[in-house]
Design a protein around this motif. Structure first.
Motif, short mmCIF file in Angstrom:
data_model
loop_
_atom_site.label_atom_id
_atom_site.label_comp_id
_atom_site.label_asym_id
_atom_site.label_seq_id
_atom_site.Cartn_x
_atom_site.Cartn_y
_atom_site.Cartn_z
N ASP A 33 8.12 46.89 4.36
CA ASP A 33 8.48 47.54 3.09
C ASP A 33 9.98 47.50 2.88
OD1 ASP A 33 5.87 48.18 2.38
OD2 ASP A 33 5.95 50.14 3.34
N ASP A 34 10.73 47.78 3.94
CA ASP A 34 12.19 47.77 3.85
C ASP A 34 12.69 46.37 3.48
OD1 ASP A 34 14.68 49.03 3.99
OD2 ASP A 34 14.99 48.36 6.06
N ALA A 35 12.14 45.36 4.12
CA ALA A 35 12.55 43.98 3.81
C ALA A 35 12.18 43.61 2.38
CB ALA A 35 11.88 43.02 4.80
N LYS A 36 11.02 44.05 1.94
CA LYS A 36 10.57 43.76 0.58
C LYS A 36 11.51 44.39 -0.45
CE LYS A 36 6.46 44.31 -2.30
NZ LYS A 36 5.12 44.88 -2.37
N HIS A 37 11.89 45.64 -0.22
CA HIS A 37 12.79 46.32 -1.16
C HIS A 37 14.18 45.66 -1.17
CE1 HIS A 37 9.68 49.20 -1.70
NE2 HIS A 37 9.86 49.82 -0.56
N ASN A 38 14.65 45.28 0.01
CA ASN A 38 15.94 44.61 0.08
C ASN A 38 15.91 43.26 -0.64
OD1 ASN A 38 17.24 46.66 1.46
ND2 ASN A 38 16.73 45.82 3.46
N THR A 39 14.81 42.54 -0.50
CA THR A 39 14.65 41.25 -1.18
C THR A 39 14.64 41.44 -2.69
OG1 THR A 39 13.42 40.36 0.69
CG2 THR A 39 13.19 39.22 -1.41
N GLU A 40 13.90 42.46 -3.16
CA GLU A 40 13.85 42.74 -4.60
C GLU A 40 15.25 43.07 -5.13
OE1 GLU A 40 11.01 45.86 -5.21
OE2 GLU A 40 9.31 44.60 -4.66
N LYS A 41 16.01 43.82 -4.35
CA LYS A 41 17.36 44.19 -4.77
C LYS A 41 18.26 42.94 -4.82
CE LYS A 41 20.88 47.61 -4.30
NZ LYS A 41 21.21 48.94 -3.85
N LEU A 42 18.15 42.07 -3.84
CA LEU A 42 18.95 40.85 -3.83
C LEU A 42 18.61 39.93 -5.00
CD1 LEU A 42 19.06 39.97 -0.04
CD2 LEU A 42 20.97 40.71 -1.47
N VAL A 43 17.33 39.84 -5.33
CA VAL A 43 16.91 39.03 -6.47
C VAL A 43 17.51 39.62 -7.75
CG1 VAL A 43 14.93 38.34 -7.88
CG2 VAL A 43 14.82 38.13 -5.39
N GLY A 44 17.50 40.94 -7.85
CA GLY A 44 18.10 41.60 -9.00
C GLY A 44 19.59 41.33 -9.11
N LYS A 45 20.29 41.37 -7.98
CA LYS A 45 21.72 41.08 -7.98
C LYS A 45 21.98 39.64 -8.41
CE LYS A 45 23.61 44.29 -4.61
NZ LYS A 45 24.85 44.77 -5.17
N ALA A 46 21.13 38.73 -7.95
CA ALA A 46 21.29 37.32 -8.32
C ALA A 46 21.07 37.14 -9.82
CB ALA A 46 20.31 36.46 -7.54
N LYS A 47 20.03 37.78 -10.35
CA LYS A 47 19.76 37.69 -11.79
C LYS A 47 20.94 38.25 -12.58
CE LYS A 47 14.71 38.09 -12.02
NZ LYS A 47 13.63 38.97 -12.52
N GLU A 48 21.45 39.38 -12.14
CA GLU A 48 22.58 40.00 -12.83
C GLU A 48 23.79 39.07 -12.82
OE1 GLU A 48 25.38 43.99 -12.68
OE2 GLU A 48 23.88 43.70 -11.12
N GLY A 49 24.06 38.47 -11.67
CA GLY A 49 25.19 37.56 -11.55
C GLY A 49 25.04 36.32 -12.41
N ILE A 50 23.86 35.75 -12.42
CA ILE A 50 23.61 34.56 -13.24
C ILE A 50 23.71 34.92 -14.72
CG2 ILE A 50 21.86 32.87 -13.91
CD1 ILE A 50 20.90 32.97 -10.95
N GLY A 51 23.15 36.06 -15.08
CA GLY A 51 23.22 36.51 -16.47
C GLY A 51 24.65 36.73 -16.91
N ASP A 52 25.47 37.30 -16.03
CA ASP A 52 26.87 37.54 -16.34
C ASP A 52 27.62 36.21 -16.48
OD1 ASP A 52 29.20 39.15 -16.75
OD2 ASP A 52 29.77 38.81 -14.65
N ALA A 53 27.36 35.29 -15.58
CA ALA A 53 28.05 34.00 -15.60
C ALA A 53 27.69 33.16 -16.82
CB ALA A 53 27.74 33.23 -14.32
N THR A 54 26.47 33.31 -17.31
CA THR A 54 26.01 32.49 -18.43
C THR A 54 26.01 33.26 -19.75
OG1 THR A 54 23.70 33.09 -18.00
CG2 THR A 54 24.54 31.08 -16.94
#
Length: 57
Positions: free
Chosen positions: A5-26
């Motif tokens: 569960d901990d790994a799953k939540h951390n992965t979801e958070k990292l995916v969110g950070k990546a989306k946010e970064g890509i959205g900001d860059a584009t």
């Protein structure tokens, strides 16, 4: 909370950070907002699991 569960939540958070970064860059506001939402959801799930664990002790 289980390690999976901990790994799953951390992965979801990292995916969110990546989306946010890509959205900001584009300059894609929708993707940036979606990334922020994903991060908040992952944090909320982690908090929920922590609360459940506290009551199970």
């Amino acid at each position: 909370m289980g390690a999976m569960d901990d790994a799953k939540h951390n992965t979801e958070k990292l995916v969110g950070k990546a989306k946010e970064g890509i959205g900001d860059a584009t300059d894609n506001e929708r993707l940036e907002a979606e990334g922020k939402t994903d991060q908040v959801k992952a944090d909320a799930k982690k908090i929920g699991d922590d609360v459940k664990d506290a009551f199970n002790k």
